[in-house]
Design an enzyme around this catalytic site. Structure first.
Site, PDB file in Angstrom:
ATOM      1  N   GLU A  40       1.071  -1.434  -0.101  1.00 33.95           N
ATOM      2  CA  GLU A  40       0.127  -0.260  -0.299  1.00 33.95           C
ATOM      3  C   GLU A  40       1.113   1.170  -0.220  1.00 33.95           C
ATOM      4  O   GLU A  40       0.418   2.394  -0.317  1.00 33.95           O
ATOM      5  CB  GLU A  40      -1.637  -0.127   0.992  1.00 33.95           C
ATOM      6  CG  GLU A  40      -1.990  -1.182   1.092  1.00 33.95           C
ATOM      7  CD  GLU A  40      -2.698  -0.252  -0.024  1.00 33.95           C
ATOM      8  OE1 GLU A  40      -3.495   0.395  -0.098  1.00 33.95           O
ATOM      9  OE2 GLU A  40      -3.069  -1.659  -0.422  1.00 33.95           O
ATOM     10  N   CYS A 211     -20.415  -0.171 -18.665  1.00 34.24           N
ATOM     11  CA  CYS A 211     -20.659  -0.070 -16.838  1.00 34.24           C
ATOM     12  C   CYS A 211     -21.310  -1.038 -16.235  1.00 34.24           C
ATOM     13  O   CYS A 211     -22.705  -0.657 -16.656  1.00 34.24           O
ATOM     14  CB  CYS A 211     -20.039   1.642 -16.356  1.00 34.24           C
ATOM     15  SG  CYS A 211     -20.141   1.981 -14.783  1.00 34.24           S
TER      16      CYS A 211
END
Length: 381
Positions: A40, A211
């Site tokens: 991260e 989408c």
């Protein structure tokens, strides 16, 4: 605000990920909080392609939080060299020490406790908690802000606190009900923003893919996809000049350790003068050796250096672009018949074949390679 979208968002996103999400990334599916945390931090403001190369190498060098905590900071910075934003590496090192000393080497599962650790903000804490501990913790990085601002037509600059608070509340409302879904949901959010709901070419404006939120997205329904989220207008980056001294003595080169809070903080670089606002067309060819050495090595016996060093000449000019500024580095090379004693403890004569042990700013590393001062292998770890 659509209650239906809020209630169904997580399930739709997880279903999308099963078909179109990214897979095979080396940090995916890993529940080790240390491995999750490193990935991260490394992925912040660094392209995935770069992290794919560097993450496995970093984990091999520092496989556990204890290994990282007990490593020398120069070793950590050397491994981080080239990834940029070096405060991340320093914070990584400090955070590892905190985990070892304050939490007996175990990362806490509580996002609030994770957020208290050095270099871990609210979004990163949420990601670590979600991936490693299945905590129902939200994330809100730049990609997620863009998704939510478009889905719910959130107006105003995302830099504004009120807008940011609104996005955090949405991120919490959209969390899946089951904690077991948190890892795949969090990964799906990251993937959707990185590959589908992108800044400039979202799939909804093309014709190849559909989408899953095309009928729910307020930005799409109002033809504002490329207008949201709103951003503050960027000002032109300032430009600076500095002179750098490249002094060799046989098989060694003189390096200077930069202050920890400066740009390239904690890295070893060439001695340099203060940065000055760039004046296009300005000529520094008439600078004397005394002036150059005094500016770059203010604590040293400048007159002795000037008399000892030979063949001072300007050999290169390098433009380096930072996120918020540009730097023009004027490289002056000289040779010294012997390693002169140094007053400043942050100066050091370093053997050319040992440079790989030191964290070097990328342009300086490339410079040394380009001038054939060292072979490429000497700058690798």
């Amino acid at each position: 605000m659509s209650k239906t979208l809020i209630d169904t968002f997580a399930q739709k996103l997880i279903a999308w990920h099963g078909v179109s999400g990214r897979s095979g990334l080396p940090w995916q599916g890993n529940r080790d909080p240390y491995a999750v945390w490193v990935s991260e931090i490394m992925l912040q403001q660094t392209q995935v392609a770069t992290v794919l190369e560097r993450y496995p190498r970093f984990m091999k060098r520092f496989p556990t939080v204890k290994k990282l905590a007990t490593a020398d900071i120069d070793e950590v910075l050397a491994e981080w060299a080239g990834l940029g934003y070096y405060s991340r590496a320093r914070n990584l090192h400090t955070c590892a020490k905190q985990v070892v000393t304050e939490f007996a080497g175990k990362f806490p599962s509580d996002p609030a406790l994770l957020e208290q650790l050095k270099g871990i903000g609210r979004s990163t804490a949420g990601a670590v908690a979600a991936f490693a501990f299945h905590e129902r913790a939200p994330i809100l990085d730049a990609n997620v802000k863009r998704i939510l601002a478009r889905l719910f037509a959130v107006e105003g600059s995302i830099q504004d606190k009120a807008v940011n608070d609104q996005l955090w509340n949405l991120a919490i409302d959209l969390l899946p009900k089951k904690s077991v879904d948190m890892p795949v949901y969090t990964q799906a959010l990251m993937d959707f923003g990185a590959t589908w709901c992108t800044s400039r070419k979202p799939v909804c404006l093309g014709s190849e893919k559909k989408c899953p939120f095309v009928k729910d997205c307020q930005a799409n329904l109002s033809d504002q996809v490329l207008l949201l989220p709103q951003k503050t207008k960027k000002t032109k980056s300032p430009e600076f000049d500095c002179n750098m001294l490249l002094i060799r003595s046989g098989n060694t080169v003189l390096l200077h350790k930069r202050p920890s809070k400066a740009i390239w903080g904690g890295l070893w670089s060439l001695p340099e003068s203060l940065w000055k606002p760039r004046v296009p067309g300005a000529n520094d060819a008439d600078l004397s050796a005394q002036e150059l050495f005094q500016a770059a090595l203010p604590q040293e016996k400048t007159l002795t250096l000037v008399k000892t060093c030979r063949s001072l000449q300007k050999v290169n000019e390098i433009k380096h672009v930072f996120t918020h500024r540009r730097l023009w580095m004027h490289i002056w090379q000289a040779s010294c018949p012997k390693e002169l004693p140094l007053v400043n403890p942050d100066l050091k004569w370093v053997a050319l074949n040992q440079l790989g042990r030191y964290g070097l700013p990328q342009p300086v590393k490339v410079l040394l390679q380009g001038l054939s001062l060292v072979r490429g292998d000497d700058l690798k770890n």
